[in-house]
Design an enzyme around this catalytic site. Structure first.
Site, mmCIF file in Angstrom:
data_model
loop_
_atom_site.group_PDB
_atom_site.id
_atom_site.type_symbol
_atom_site.label_atom_id
_atom_site.label_comp_id
_atom_site.label_asym_id
_atom_site.label_seq_id
_atom_site.Cartn_x
_atom_site.Cartn_y
_atom_site.Cartn_z
ATOM 1 N N LYS A 1 0.846 -1.199 0.000
ATOM 2 C CA LYS A 1 0.000 0.000 0.000
ATOM 3 C C LYS A 1 0.878 1.245 0.000
ATOM 4 O O LYS A 1 1.907 1.284 0.698
ATOM 5 C CB LYS A 1 -0.909 -0.042 1.242
ATOM 6 N N SER B 1 -10.063 2.089 2.720
ATOM 7 C CA SER B 1 -9.116 2.775 1.876
ATOM 8 C C SER B 1 -8.137 1.848 1.153
ATOM 9 O O SER B 1 -7.521 2.268 0.171
ATOM 10 C CB SER B 1 -8.321 3.770 2.714
ATOM 11 N N SER C 1 -10.565 -0.046 6.961
ATOM 12 C CA SER C 1 -9.884 0.035 5.660
ATOM 13 C C SER C 1 -9.180 -1.233 5.200
ATOM 14 O O SER C 1 -8.718 -1.295 4.060
ATOM 15 C CB SER C 1 -8.865 1.167 5.667
#
Lengths: 95, 493
Positions: free
Chosen positions: B79, B159, B183
């Site tokens: 990420k 997210s 998330s």
């Protein structure tokens, strides 16, 4: 509680975010929707309740007060938009 | 040869060790898949093929010598929130344009030490603020899943939308993710993948771009429960550089897979039966209950009375911490700078141009609730409510509940640019209604795929555990996985 346009402009300045009149107008609506949603917290009886300050019940870790790192000026400024001899450059602050 | 990208981490690990193929071959298979798919799915914001091949080569040398760590030669996606030395790290924000840290986050350093290979950096909501991956400066990520007989593009959740999409679409063997309000778990549920948010303090936050420091935790998104256990074991550590890292040794999570849940007490909280929840979610929940009962667990009705206040409290605490954490983006030290007539104007213009709408909204809310005259009414009240939310969980665990079963999300994945969500930020926030309590209390939570809805889209169940009892979650989630089976999208991209 709700916010008006003047409050939104004041908060934007506190947050150091430039906003146009149109953006401030839109944000006023959005912020009031969120503030309206969080309003329900007022219903909760919190008398005698301590605010949470630590997620895990543990004592703050401490270490010896000694130099453990440093001498990395070039690394520190490596990503800055404007530098000179390992100093950050900013617009003139004092006239 | 079969498609190497379809293997789980555990399968690939065994075959690499047996020298059935090399990490270079596996890595090339993934790089080829990314090349073919990323234009459509937009899961990666930066692919690092040279670095990946170089790391794979080193792994192959170790594997050839019969050495190597637990993840030796396994290609992963990272990420964009994790600091990776010399590599694109921008939290999918415009304000961090060009930022390449001179350091490596503890979590990624742990993965590389165990032999993992980095394929690149994954798309996400800007600064991890969002539940649909639509707030990214790099544009939305598409969900590899589509409803039956539909061409409509769906969100992968957020997210960690890039992480979930990439894992589900076979663009990496597993991915790192982070979870502040849901998330990891919400995107996992939306894509038929497994995601675990460990206990607060289990993974080091050092070197991870901060959103809300008292809530942020890193964790993996993977294709099955065993892979999640393998990855978490590597990601978790005790770290001197994070003062909230807890000094408890990391257990061998994988050893928990396959253990019986006979006699385990599973709590079913009545407050998670929310108004307007689709019948399909309720049905899925009942199926989960039946599976655990069949496996010998005892089902107990419980109450977590302050559940409904978790989301409003979160939308005070998280923005307050974010407004403080994001004060550092000032156009001086890194990233974007927009000139102004003086220094204050430079700050204001830089932040106006560099932050997207959702990030600005949260900074504004946070600044407001922390400002003079409002602190007690909002922030202090929210922190007291947070104490009560945590106490709800402590009470049920003290009463002998081992783990809590809930739905992971109130719906399946929705469309990109959904008009209802765009019109009302609170609607988007409601996505996290089942996951956010877990962050507020600092507990571990896992989302595991449990079925498909009537349109053929994946739905997940969530298990919530006691602090640092991730093993219980892996054990129980594996039982659900065994009963439900695994779910894969039909390839259209």
């Amino acid at each position: 509680m709700s916010v008006d346009l003047a409050t939104v402009c004041r908060v934007a300045h506190l947050a150091r975010i430039a906003v146009t009149d149109q953006e401030a107008e839109r944000m006023t609506g959005e912020l009031n929707a969120i503030l309206g949603f969080v309003e329900q917290l007022g219903e909760v009886d919190v008398s005698g309740v301590e605010p949470m300050t630590s997620v895990t019940p543990m004592e703050m870790k401490k270490r010896v007060d000694a130099v453990t790192d440093g001498g990395k000026a070039e690394d520190v400024v490596a990503n800055a938009p404007a530098t000179d001899e390992n100093f950050f450059l900013v617009p003139k602050v004092i006239e | 040869m079969t498609d190497l990208t379809r293997l789980t981490i555990a399968e690939a690990r065994a075959k690499l060790r047996a020298k059935e193929f090399t990490s270079a071959e596996l890595t090339d298979a993934y790089l080829g898949a990314i090349d073919a798919a990323n234009g459509e799915l937009n899961a990666y914001v930066k692919v690092t093929p040279d670095k990946a091949r170089e790391m794979a080569k080193r792994s192959d040398a170790k594997l050839a010598a019969g050495q190597g760590g637990d993840l030796e030669g396994i290609p992963l996606g990272i990420k964009d929130l994790f600091g990776t030395e010399g590599v694109h790290t921008q939290a999918a924000s415009h304000i961090l344009d060009g930022f390449e840290p001179r350091y490596e986050s503890t979590v990624t350093a742990n993965l590389w030490a165990d032999g993992a290979v980095m394929l690149g950096k994954l798309n996400m909501d800007e600064f991890a603020m969002g539940s649909s991956n639509e707030t990214s400066h790099y544009g939305p990520v598409k969900n590899p899943w589509r409803a039956q007989n539909s061409n409509l593009d769906l969100v992968p959740g957020g997210s960690s939308g890039g992480s979930a999409s990439a894992v589900s679409a076979w663009l990496c063997a597993g991915a790192t993710a982070t979870d502040t309000g849901g998330s990891i778990r919400q995107p996992a549920a939306f894509t038929g993948t497994v995601g675990i948010k460990p206990t607060y303090g289990r993974c080091s936050r050092w070197g991870v771009v901060a959103f809300a420091s008292s809530l942020d935790q890193a964790g993996p998104i993977t294709r099955d429960v065993r892979d999640a256990a393998i990855m978490l074991k590597s990601m978790a550590s005790v770290d001197e550089k994070d003062t909230t890292s807890v000094n408890i040794p990391v257990p061998d999570y994988e050893a928990a897979i396959g253990q019986s849940i006979k006699g385990m007490r599973i709590g079913i909280p009545k407050e998670y039966r929310v108004e307007g929840m689709p019948q399909e979610i309720e049905t899925l929940w009942q199926k989960g209950i039946a599976w655990l009962k069949d496996a010998g667990a005892e089902i107990v009705d419980i109450s977590l009375p302050h559940t409904k206040y978790a989301l409003p409290a979160y939308y005070i605490v998280a923005p307050a911490e974010a407004s403080s954490n994001l004060a550092r983006y000032d156009g001086v030290r890194y990233g974007l700078r927009v000139p102004g007539k003086d220094i204050a104007d430079m700050y204001e213009q830089t932040r106006a141009a560099g932050f997207g709408r959702e990030v600005k909204r949260r900074i504004m809310i946070g600044t407001y609730v922390l400002s003079a005259g409002y602190y007690d009414a909002y922030y202090l009240q929210a922190q007291k409510v947070r104490t009560l939310i945590k106490k709800d969980f402590e009470d049920v665990f003290a009463a002998g509940i081992d783990t809590i079963l809930t739905p992971a999300t109130p719906s399946a994945a929705f469309g990109i640019a959904d008009e209802d969500m765009a019109a009302d930020p609170v609607k988007m926030y409601l996505n996290d209604i089942f996951t956010v309590t877990v962050n507020m209390a600092g507990l571990p939570g896992i989302a595991v795929p449990a079925g498909l809805d009537a349109k053929g889209l994946p739905l997940g169940l969530q298990l919530i555990g006691r602090p640092f009892e991730e093993e219980t979650l892996f054990r129980t989630a594996h039982v659900i996985e065994q009963a439900a089976g695994r779910f894969e999208p039909a390839k259209w991209w």
